[in-house]
Enzyme design. Structure first.
Site, mmCIF file in Angstrom:
data_model
loop_
_atom_site.group_PDB
_atom_site.id
_atom_site.type_symbol
_atom_site.label_atom_id
_atom_site.label_comp_id
_atom_site.label_asym_id
_atom_site.label_seq_id
_atom_site.Cartn_x
_atom_site.Cartn_y
_atom_site.Cartn_z
ATOM 1 C CG ASN A 126 -1.945 1.341 1.355
ATOM 2 O OD1 ASN A 126 -1.428 1.591 0.505
ATOM 3 N ND2 ASN A 126 -2.237 1.104 2.284
ATOM 4 C CE LYS B 290 -0.201 3.123 5.046
ATOM 5 N NZ LYS B 290 -0.148 2.606 6.260
ATOM 6 C CG HIS C 20 -5.955 1.206 5.528
ATOM 7 N ND1 HIS C 20 -5.410 2.823 6.363
ATOM 8 C CD2 HIS C 20 -5.046 0.974 4.945
ATOM 9 C CE1 HIS C 20 -4.255 1.903 6.227
ATOM 10 N NE2 HIS C 20 -3.803 1.235 5.886
ATOM 11 C CD GLU D 267 -3.276 5.260 7.174
ATOM 12 O OE1 GLU D 267 -2.708 5.453 5.750
ATOM 13 O OE2 GLU D 267 -2.710 4.747 7.576
ATOM 14 C CD GLU E 220 -3.289 -2.566 7.432
ATOM 15 O OE1 GLU E 220 -1.936 -3.364 6.564
ATOM 16 O OE2 GLU E 220 -3.798 -1.322 7.426
ATOM 17 N N GLY F 249 2.699 2.105 10.802
ATOM 18 C CA GLY F 249 3.154 3.632 10.351
ATOM 19 C C GLY F 249 4.196 3.918 12.131
ATOM 20 C CB SER G 240 5.502 -1.849 11.910
ATOM 21 O OG SER G 240 4.794 -0.292 12.856
HETATM 22 P P1 13P Z 1 3.190 0.584 7.811
HETATM 23 O O1 13P Z 1 3.364 -0.604 7.463
HETATM 24 O O2 13P Z 1 4.125 2.178 6.640
HETATM 25 O O3 13P Z 1 3.193 0.386 8.640
HETATM 26 O O4 13P Z 1 1.164 0.962 7.208
HETATM 27 C C1 13P Z 1 0.591 -0.532 7.325
HETATM 28 C C2 13P Z 1 -0.586 -0.228 6.263
HETATM 29 O O5 13P Z 1 -0.840 0.737 6.665
HETATM 30 C C3 13P Z 1 -0.791 -0.751 5.150
HETATM 31 O O6 13P Z 1 -2.248 -0.572 4.717
#
Ligand code: 13P
Length: 256
Positions: A9, A11, A95, A97, A167, A173, A213
């Site tokens: 992803n 982002k 997601h 976010e 997740e 992150g 992560s």
């Molecule tokens: P990170 O791997 O940067 O923690 O992000 C995970 C994520 O949100 C994947 O969708």
């Protein structure tokens, strides 16, 4: 059926040229790995990335979100038809976010899930708890609420087009991934819940990814867990070498 999947992803990262370079490097690196690889570029890079990879590529392309309508007066949104037109085969829905920064609720996510399925898009549906919810012993309750609401009205036959990504929000992150045993426990719970919702065996047939992560240094212990089928990788998917290395380790640990 259950698959080993490495998903990236991206982002809100990568301009078109950089996205193309990243996709090409990723493709080159994973071409001999017997796992499924999907990248999720930002909207502007979906078509260019798809074009450069081609429709037969080992690396499949997806989008990070979509609206549930095909078209209309929805300024700033993008439809399932547009995503397919651009070359997307997958879409990430739910997601954290989207849920937490943009206020998407389960009712909206459920509409999106049904729309994506009816348009032939495969879904990566994300679920996960906040740190506070985990600390209050609410992890299972949160996951259950999300899965039950997000998959409301979905037919058992449609499950083959849905991948679940667990997740934990506190691991996204932050550089602190869930401990393998913590993730495994939730993955197992997700499968048992799917059995409850759709009938025995449903959960064990679905692909359930871990996200939060994921890095080359922790994928081995995560992938050793029997209910973790792969990773949904954020930050490390932007570094070609790291992403490919995660794929190599995943391949090895899963005995492929
Ligand atoms: P990170 O791997 O940067 O923690 O992000 C995970 C994520 O949100 C994947 O969708």
């Amino acid at each position: 059926m259950r698959k080993v999947i490495l998903a990236g992803n991206w982002k809100m990262h990568e301009l078109i040229e950089d996205g193309i370079a990243l996709a090409k490097c990723t493709e080159q690196g994973v071409k001999d790995l017997p796992i499924n690889v999907i990248v999720f570029p930002p909207f502007t890079a979906i078509h260019p990335v798809f074009n450069v990879l081609g429709s037969d590529s080992k690396v499949r392309v997806g989008a990070q979100n979509m609206h549930y309508e095909e078209k209309g007066a929805f300024t700033g949104e993008i439809s399932p038809l547009m995503l397919k037109d651009a070359g997307a085969e997958y879409v990430i829905l739910g997601h954290s976010e989207r849920r937490n920064i943009f206020g998407e609720n389960d009712e909206l996510i459920n509409r999106k899930v049904k729309s994506a399925l009816s348009h032939g898009l495969k879904i990566v549906l994300c679920v996960g708890e906040k740190l506070e919810e985990r600390e209050n012993g609410k992890t299972e309750e949160v996951i259950k609420n999300e899965l039950v609401s997000d998959l409301k009205g979905v037919a058992k036959e449609d499950l083959e087009n849905i991948i679940i990504a667990y997740e934990p929000i506190w691991a996204i992150g932050t550089g602190v991934s869930a401990k393998p045993e913590q993730a495994e426990e939730v993955h197992k719970y997700i499968r048992s819940l799917l059995d409850e919702m759709f009938g025995a065996g449903s959960g064990s047939n679905m692909t359930v990814l871990y996200g939060g992560s994921v890095k080359p240094k922790n994928i081995e212990s995560l992938a050793k867990m029997p209910d973790i089928d792969g990773g949904l990788v954020g930050g490390a998917s932007l570094k070609c070498e790291d992403f490919v290395e995660i794929g190599r380790i995943l391949t090895k640990v899963k005995g492929l």
